[in-house]
Motif scaffolding. Structure first.
Motif, PDB file in Angstrom:
ATOM      1  N   TYR A 416       0.843  -1.211   0.000  1.00 11.95           N
ATOM      2  CA  TYR A 416       0.000   0.000   0.000  1.00 11.95           C
ATOM      3  C   TYR A 416       0.872   1.254   0.000  1.00 11.95           C
ATOM      4  O   TYR A 416       0.614   2.219  -0.713  1.00 11.95           O
ATOM      5  N   ARG A 419       2.330   1.743  -3.403  1.00  6.13           N
ATOM      6  CA  ARG A 419       1.319   2.191  -4.356  1.00  6.13           C
ATOM      7  C   ARG A 419       1.020   3.685  -4.179  1.00  6.13           C
ATOM      8  O   ARG A 419       0.900   4.438  -5.148  1.00  6.13           O
ATOM      9  N   LEU A 420       0.890   4.117  -2.910  1.00 11.89           N
ATOM     10  CA  LEU A 420       0.629   5.535  -2.641  1.00 11.89           C
ATOM     11  C   LEU A 420       1.787   6.412  -3.104  1.00 11.89           C
ATOM     12  O   LEU A 420       1.577   7.493  -3.685  1.00 11.89           O
ATOM     13  N   LYS A 422       3.842   5.836  -5.486  1.00 11.31           N
ATOM     14  CA  LYS A 422       3.828   5.873  -6.936  1.00 11.31           C
ATOM     15  C   LYS A 422       2.767   6.849  -7.430  1.00 11.31           C
ATOM     16  O   LYS A 422       3.006   7.657  -8.353  1.00 11.31           O
ATOM     17  N   GLN A 423       1.584   6.791  -6.782  1.00  3.21           N
ATOM     18  CA  GLN A 423       0.496   7.668  -7.201  1.00  3.21           C
ATOM     19  C   GLN A 423       0.813   9.141  -6.912  1.00  3.21           C
ATOM     20  O   GLN A 423       0.584  10.033  -7.741  1.00  3.21           O
ATOM     21  N   PHE A 424       1.332   9.401  -5.713  1.00  2.00           N
ATOM     22  CA  PHE A 424       1.654  10.781  -5.352  1.00  2.00           C
ATOM     23  C   PHE A 424       2.808  11.320  -6.181  1.00  2.00           C
ATOM     24  O   PHE A 424       2.839  12.513  -6.532  1.00  2.00           O
ATOM     25  N   ALA A 426       3.424  10.438  -9.231  1.00  2.00           N
ATOM     26  CA  ALA A 426       2.846  10.728 -10.551  1.00  2.00           C
ATOM     27  C   ALA A 426       2.109  12.058 -10.531  1.00  2.00           C
ATOM     28  O   ALA A 426       2.212  12.884 -11.457  1.00  2.00           O
ATOM     29  N   MET A 427       1.334  12.284  -9.466  1.00  2.00           N
ATOM     30  CA  MET A 427       0.626  13.549  -9.320  1.00  2.00           C
ATOM     31  C   MET A 427       1.610  14.711  -9.240  1.00  2.00           C
ATOM     32  O   MET A 427       1.423  15.772  -9.858  1.00  2.00           O
TER      33      MET A 427
END
Length: 455
Positions: A416, A419-420, A422-424, A426-427
């Motif tokens: 988790y 994943r977070l 990676k997402q942050f 990307a943002m």
């Protein structure tokens, strides 16, 4: 080209945000694991405490389940100067007047005087015997001295009853043979066969008695008793006498009586251990109003079941062969309002002295005795592989499952977290790109002719 540093594009603390989100996701589950693990460890501790109290109680029950705990005798002597006395369970209560006339003594014989202890004596064979025992042979060479012969006698593997030594007397050295056994039945015999020239060996080993063998003699209530040793094991039924000194003018009184102290001590130990076990159960399952804390096994059926079964046996009636049924209270052992036991010391002592057969049957009768039945019950809980071990195994398995769940949770939270991030990231890259485009557009606008930026 993507951003590789966290928060560069947006300026946000992405690491802190991700950690907070992961912690928020896992905190509740970890707290639940901690609570359940704490409860299980407390239960394991409680089971261990209860098992320890029950094991101690069983030890006391095992003593009470033995008939010899109740049938014991004790012995006392008016003086220890002349004899010591011990008894076994066959001894009969009574008083005996004992006089010691003579102590048992072992025989000693000596060889003829030799010229010296190191010169050769003669060649041949010595055959040495003691009483009715099997004699043994000593082979003597033509170079053996008195010292050599002494050593051969003491080292002989077939010699178990005779000791050889050399005494250097006024006239010269003599070899002395001593019997290891006392009494007139244990006389030393020596025979010689000369095989070499001369008769030196047979001349030297013409033995003379130095100390006579004697039997022990005692008079018990005027009856003369003779023994080969100073221990008289069968003179009085169940009583063993060890004679120490002789004086026919002195009398020692030997008194055999019931050992009520042994029985009473065993019963007192049972009562104390029972009360300790019941107090332990109360502490584990009760509620303390002062501290406002419940026992760590409150609501658990295991200690309550033990308590109920033990009390059931304790309150039973028993056929003691007296023509009626008996209870513990009949012998001075009563139950208090708190469910504990207390002893009426005088009544218990009277019961042991005057109703020994009945109290023995009550506690130790095979299969039906109180101690026997209760010991079997307690053993079913505390024995290896018993109910307590099964409960421990079950609790350990639950702890193991919690441990496995922690590992699985950590794996999920790690995934988790990744994943977070990676997402942050990307943002953050998108925000950084937008910011760069905005800045570039502003620069282009500023460079157009006729455009004046407001100040």
């Amino acid at each position: 080209m993507g951003l590789t540093s966290v928060g560069i594009g947006s300026g946000m603390d992405i690491g802190g945000i991700v950690s907070a989100l992961v912690n928020a996701e896992s905190a509740g589950k970890v707290a639940k694991f901690d609570v359940n693990e704490g409860k299980l460890n407390a239960q394991i501790s409680g089971v261990g405490t209860l098992k320890s109290a029950m094991s101690e109680f069983k030890d006391k029950l095992d003593a009470l389940a033995k008939a010899d705990t109740f049938g014991g005798q004790k012995v006392s002597t008016s003086s220890n100067d002349f004899l010591l006395a011990t008894v076994d369970k066959t001894a009969v209560s009574g008083s005996y007047q004992v006089k010691v006339e003579q102590l048992a003594q072992s025989q000693k014989v000596g060889s003829a005087v030799a010229a010296d202890a190191t010169s050769a004596i003669g060649e041949g064979t010595l055959t040495i015997g003691l009483g009715a025992g099997t004699p043994f042979d000593i082979s003597v060479s033509d170079t053996d001295s008195l010292t050599n012969i002494m050593e051969k006698i003491n080292k002989s593997t077939t010699n178990t009853d005779v000791t050889a030594s050399i005494v250097n007397g006024e006239l010269g050295p003599q070899l002395v043979l001593s019997s290891k056994k006392t009494g007139e039945d244990n006389l030393i015999s020596v025979s010689v066969v000369n095989t070499g020239a001369g008769t030196g060996l047979s001349d030297t080993f013409t033995m003379t008695e130095l100390t006579p063998a004697k039997n022990a003699i005692a008079h018990i209530d005027g009856i003369k008793v003779v023994s080969q040793s100073n221990t008289m094991e069968s003179a009085i039924t169940g009583v063993s006498l060890t004679l120490k000194s002789a004086d026919l003018a002195k009398t020692t009184t030997v008194t055999v009586s019931k050992d009520t102290a042994k029985t009473k001590s065993a019963i007192e130990g049972f009562v104390k251990s029972y009360n300790s076990m019941m107090t332990t159960i109360k502490d584990l399952t009760g509620y303390n109003a002062d501290t406002k804390k419940a026992g760590i096994m409150q609501g658990d059926s295991l200690p309550r079941s033990i308590q109920s079964q033990v009390r059931g046996i304790l309150s039973s009636t028993f056929d003691t062969g007296s023509g009626s049924v008996d209870t513990l209270a009949n012998f001075g052992i009563k139950t208090t309002r708190e469910g504990l036991l207390e002893i009426d010391s005088k009544k218990l002592t009277d019961s042991i002295e005057n109703s020994n057969a009945e109290i023995t049957t009550l506690f130790s009768a095979e299969k039906s005795g109180l101690a026997t039945k209760m010991s079997e019950l307690v053993d079913s809980y505390v024995k290896t592989g018993g109910i307590m071990d099964s409960r421990d195994t079950n609790l350990d398995e639950q702890l193991s499952r919690i441990k496995d769940s922690r590992v699985q949770l950590n794996l999920r939270m790690s995934a988790y977290n990744d994943r977070l991030l990676k997402q942050f990231n990307a943002m953050d890259a998108v925000v950084g790109s937008l910011n760069a485009q905005s800045s570039n557009l502003q620069q282009r606008l500023d460079s157009l002719p006729g455009v004046v930026r407001k100040k």
